[in-house]
Motif scaffolding. Sequence first.
Motif, mmCIF file in Angstrom:
data_model
loop_
_atom_site.group_PDB
_atom_site.id
_atom_site.type_symbol
_atom_site.label_atom_id
_atom_site.label_comp_id
_atom_site.label_asym_id
_atom_site.label_seq_id
_atom_site.Cartn_x
_atom_site.Cartn_y
_atom_site.Cartn_z
ATOM 1 N N UNK A 435 23.420 -6.750 31.030
ATOM 2 C CA UNK A 435 24.377 -7.562 30.287
ATOM 3 C C UNK A 435 23.631 -8.216 29.130
ATOM 4 N N UNK A 436 24.333 -8.514 28.073
ATOM 5 C CA UNK A 436 23.709 -9.125 26.911
ATOM 6 C C UNK A 436 23.752 -10.640 27.018
ATOM 7 N N UNK A 508 21.253 -8.422 40.627
ATOM 8 C CA UNK A 508 22.258 -7.562 40.008
ATOM 9 C C UNK A 508 21.691 -6.905 38.761
ATOM 10 N N UNK A 509 21.070 -7.707 37.899
ATOM 11 C CA UNK A 509 20.406 -7.181 36.708
ATOM 12 C C UNK A 509 19.552 -8.278 36.107
ATOM 13 N N UNK A 523 16.644 -14.053 31.655
ATOM 14 C CA UNK A 523 17.557 -14.477 32.718
ATOM 15 C C UNK A 523 17.601 -13.435 33.829
ATOM 16 N N UNK A 524 17.750 -13.918 35.041
ATOM 17 C CA UNK A 524 17.977 -13.068 36.210
ATOM 18 C C UNK A 524 19.421 -13.257 36.659
ATOM 19 N N UNK A 525 20.128 -12.155 36.872
ATOM 20 C CA UNK A 525 21.501 -12.219 37.371
ATOM 21 C C UNK A 525 21.481 -11.796 38.833
ATOM 22 N N UNK A 526 21.846 -12.709 39.715
ATOM 23 C CA UNK A 526 21.708 -12.526 41.161
ATOM 24 C C UNK A 526 23.059 -12.557 41.856
#
Length: 647
Positions: A435-436, A508-509, A523-526
């Motif tokens: 994701x941006x 997640x990404x 950033x970490x997307x969890x």
Amino acid sequence: MGITLPNLEVFAGGVNKFTGTVPLSLSNASRLQVLDFPENGLTRAIPAENLATLQSLVRLNFDQNRLGSGKTGDLNFLSFLVNCTSLEVLGLKGNHFGGELPASIANLFTQLKKLTLGTNLIHGSIPNGIGNLINLISLGLEGNYLGGSVPDVIGKLPKFQGLWLNVNQFSGPVPSSLGNLTSLTRLFMEENKFGGSIPPSFGNCKNLQIHNLSSNNLNGTIPKEVIGLSSLSISLSISNNFLTGSLPSEVGDLKNIGELDISGNKLSGEIPGTLGSCNSLERLHLQGNKLEGSIPLTLEKLRGLEEIDISRNNLSGKIPKFLGNLGSLKHLNISHNNFEGELPREGIFSNASGVSILGNNRLCGGIPEFLLPACSSKKRHSPRGLLAPKVFNPITCTLAFLIALSCSFAACSYVKKSRDRPVTWHSYMDWKSGVSYSQLVQATDGFSVDNLIGSGSFGSVYKGVLPNDGTVVAVKVLNLQQEGASKSFIGECKALRSIRHRNLLKIVTVCSSIDNQGNDFKSLVLEFMENGSLDHWLHPRDDEKSQPKRLSLIQRLNIAIDVASALDYLHHHCETAIVHCDLKPSNVILDEDMVAHVGDFGLARFLLQASNDPTKIQTMLVGLKGSIGYIPPEYGMGSQVSIMGDI
């Protein structure tokens, strides 16, 4: 009491809060038949010299008090009760009596039916004179420091129904004379040092309902006379010994048994199909042996099974679908075997918290929570003509690493060319597409304070909704002004991209880009966890105290097991062992089912194997940091990072 009420016959005051001593004046109540004061706080000694005059006494019960001094001679008062010829019950368990069992016990009250001396401080051995108590029905000696051999004379007490010798220091062989106790219903001998084999004579105890010989030093095979004792209706436990051979097919004669525990031995061979005849079985524990073959299909008949543990064996084959149809099954552990093929999805398999499948590397399918690879519909080609696995696997791993490394460098270069295009590291078929920065702004409503979940050393965590598919996530934004934050980001990516476990927080990404002011953004997307961190449950903030957060004992136990399972995976089942280095309540996150997930791998360390001792593994990196109050003390003294620090 005795002076005021000389005609007293029954004086019972059990389960109260009486303190002090037993009144001497009771000796004046010569008609007293029942003196019953269990579960109180009475102290000092029993005035046996005075009570010896109570020749009508039938029941004398001081179980669960504080009587005795814990010293030699505490039980000498028993010799004063020789005149109480009508005494049938003598209860003294759960006190502070010390010393040895006096030999004078042989001269006591032949009418005695029940004698309880468990959970005291008694040492020494059982006097042979115990054989004189010919009317004894129940003898409780559990939880003391008794040792030596159990005298054969116990096998000559014809009316015995219950014998408690557990949690002592008895040694030598199990007396075969115990097989003469044909009225015996309960026999507890666990947690001692008994050696030798299990006497086949136990097969003569045709009324035995519960038999526990676990945690001893027993060896040899399991006698078919014992394993086929049809009277066993509550439990048979011979776990944690050194038994060998196969599980006899006569186990099918246990048609009424509720629990069978033969775990922690050295049994081999297959699980006998006759187990399917144990119609009342609720708990089956066979873990920690050397059993082979597949799960017998006959177990399908056991509709009342609640627990099955067959872990840590050499079992193989496919997981039978009928296990998912056992409606009563609540816990299934098949970990560390050689099972293969598709994992069912029905019944118990639809609840990841009720099933453990670790260490079965050829399983596939199942519900997403198990994080297993998808099952292939194609048949595997014969490896003939291809590179041998020992050559092929290292080459494949090396190529994969080089490709991943190249992609990472290319991605990092590409980031500089575009502010809104993310650079994302992927674990094959696991992490979603990236994701941006602008998408994360939209997902978190501009990183609104209203969406702030929490903050830590290296950044803040926001709740967000991904605009492309509506997935609710937790967005961890790194504070790159904080020293070590960028290093933490890279460390967490390295740790999480190649591991998967139901008790690890799933990524997640990741997004590495530039924000609207032209500053670096990482950033970490969890995964989003409904119930937040364990820290908020244990230590709610002032604004949360209005919302009661209480963990039951079972929830606490389950959380502890979840965290331990995650650590076991990181330490022992990853290709390279990983030490978390920052394990604390705020890094344990709870999902909607209160299943715990370990997160925040910013300080994680990969370990190089320096020896066969996992406590001496050397770390690749130095300069450990952590959270004050949770850093293992030995690290402050210069010790190397090790899995013991996490534990």
